[in-house]
Design a protein around this motif. Structure first.
Motif, PDB file in Angstrom:
ATOM      1  N   PRO A  58     -49.832 -26.134  88.408  1.00 61.41           N
ATOM      2  CA  PRO A  58     -50.610 -26.637  87.262  1.00 61.41           C
ATOM      3  C   PRO A  58     -50.417 -28.132  87.016  1.00 61.41           C
ATOM      4  CG  PRO A  58     -48.751 -25.263  86.540  1.00 61.41           C
ATOM      5  CD  PRO A  58     -48.869 -25.101  88.018  1.00 61.41           C
ATOM      6  N   LYS A  59     -49.295 -28.674  87.495  1.00 66.42           N
ATOM      7  CA  LYS A  59     -49.048 -30.111  87.327  1.00 66.42           C
ATOM      8  C   LYS A  59     -48.358 -30.654  88.577  1.00 66.42           C
ATOM      9  CE  LYS A  59     -46.650 -33.479  84.409  1.00 66.42           C
ATOM     10  NZ  LYS A  59     -45.757 -33.670  83.243  1.00 66.42           N
ATOM     11  N   VAL A  60     -48.866 -31.751  89.096  1.00 65.78           N
ATOM     12  CA  VAL A  60     -48.234 -32.422  90.237  1.00 65.78           C
ATOM     13  C   VAL A  60     -47.278 -33.473  89.674  1.00 65.78           C
ATOM     14  CG1 VAL A  60     -48.602 -33.839  92.272  1.00 65.78           C
ATOM     15  CG2 VAL A  60     -50.246 -32.026  91.702  1.00 65.78           C
ATOM     16  N   ASP A  61     -45.966 -33.200  89.779  1.00 61.10           N
ATOM     17  CA  ASP A  61     -44.993 -34.130  89.205  1.00 61.10           C
ATOM     18  C   ASP A  61     -44.697 -35.279  90.170  1.00 61.10           C
ATOM     19  OD1 ASP A  61     -43.317 -33.075  91.148  1.00 61.10           O
ATOM     20  OD2 ASP A  61     -42.198 -31.808  89.757  1.00 61.10           O
TER      21      ASP A  61
END
Length: 310
Positions: free
Chosen positions: A283-286
């Motif tokens: 859900p999130k590309v860190d």
């Protein structure tokens, strides 16, 4: 909500069979109870669409509704003075080869004459002769849950008189199939045999599975690291969840085949289950993932679009 099946499906009375089927599938997909748990309105729309589709998909039943012979629930509308003609048209009527009386005179007098002639042929009075006739066949429509159609099961139809009809669902039944229940139709007359019940099936769509012939098809989401490194993951089948192996370096669209895990209808070999893998990004590309991919891309860049392009 209108009870008219055309209004329920949102089609005109001149709609084609394909247009009716497409309208039903659209409503069934949008209002399926599995997708709207606890939503009574959605469930009502889903059931109403199923009943409307059951009535209109059969050309004969649709024509009878259009002529006003049956109502929106498929029940017979009251008809005046039809007993003699209904009896005369039965294929097992032993008197059909004799004189025909439709279209003239009073039918009550005609029926009395019919009985008098029969008694004369038998050389006995009407009082000594037992009149027998087979009961009428009955027709029903039944929506079957997808997994019951695949695996077999049992369902009940509530009859207009408050009774119930038990219907055994053989495994592997398909859309539009008609089951014949011998002796479960209308009662016979004068000791005659009961009629048969005919139950036409429609299959309720499933949010996870679709059927292609005897194969079951489903899509299985996997993570980015499962696709890169490979993994053993749980996948649904019509018989319950099983573990499958995701090969290392899997791409979206790859299909796994589970032999014999499809429809196992009587009299033919079982189909397979096909599982199409779909990679789902986190859900999130860190920052860590972004830096890693940048470094990895500089050392191992590749272009999957290049091959096969002009």
């Amino acid at each position: 909500m209108s009870e008219d099946p055309y209004d329920v499906l949102g089609v005109s009375k001149t709609a084609t069979a394909d247009e009716i089927k497409k309208a039903y599938r659209k409503i069934a997909k949008e209002s399926h109870p599995d997708l709207h748990p606890g939503d009574a309105a959605a469930e009502a729309r889903f059931k109403a669409a199923g009943a409307a589709h059951d009535l209109l998909k059969d050309p004969e039943t649709r024509a009878r509704y259009d002529r006003g012979e049956i109502d929106a629930s498929g029940q017979e509308r009251p008809q005046e003075r039809t007993f003699y003609r209904d009896f005369a048209e039965q294929p097992d009527n032993p008197y059909r080869q004799g004189a025909r009386y439709e279209g003239f005179g009073d039918e009550q007098d005609i029926f009395a004459e019919f009985l008098r002639r029969h008694a004369g042929r038998e050389g006995a009075s009407f009082r000594s002769h037992a009149y027998q006739a087979r009961g009428a066949d009955t027709h029903y429509a039944l929506e079957v849950p997808f997994l019951d159609a695949a695996n077999g099961g049992s369902m009940r139809i509530t009859l207009p008189d408050g009774g119930a009809l038990e219907v055994k669902i053989p495994r592997g039944v398909h859309e539009g199939q008609t089951l014949r229940l011998r002796g479960k139709g209308g009662p016979g007359h004068g000791g005659g045999a009961a009629g048969d019940a005919y139950v036409t099936l429609s299959i309720r769509p499933h949010p996870v599975f679709t059927r292609e012939g005897d194969d079951i098809v489903t899509t299985l989401p996997i993570t980015l690291y499962e696709a890169v490194l490979g993994a053993k993951v749980e996948a649904p089948t019509i018989a319950g969840p099983v573990k499958v192996t995701v090969p290392k370096g899997t791409s979206s669209g790859r299909t796994l085949r589970l032999k014999g895990r499809g429809i196992a209808a009587a009299g033919r070999p079982a189909g397979d289950q096909r599982i199409e893998l779909r990679i789902v990004m986190p859900p999130k590309v860190d920052d860590d993932l972004a830096r890693f991919m940048e470094d990895w891309g500089k050392r191992n860049g590749y272009n999957p679009r290049k091959e096969g392009m002009p």
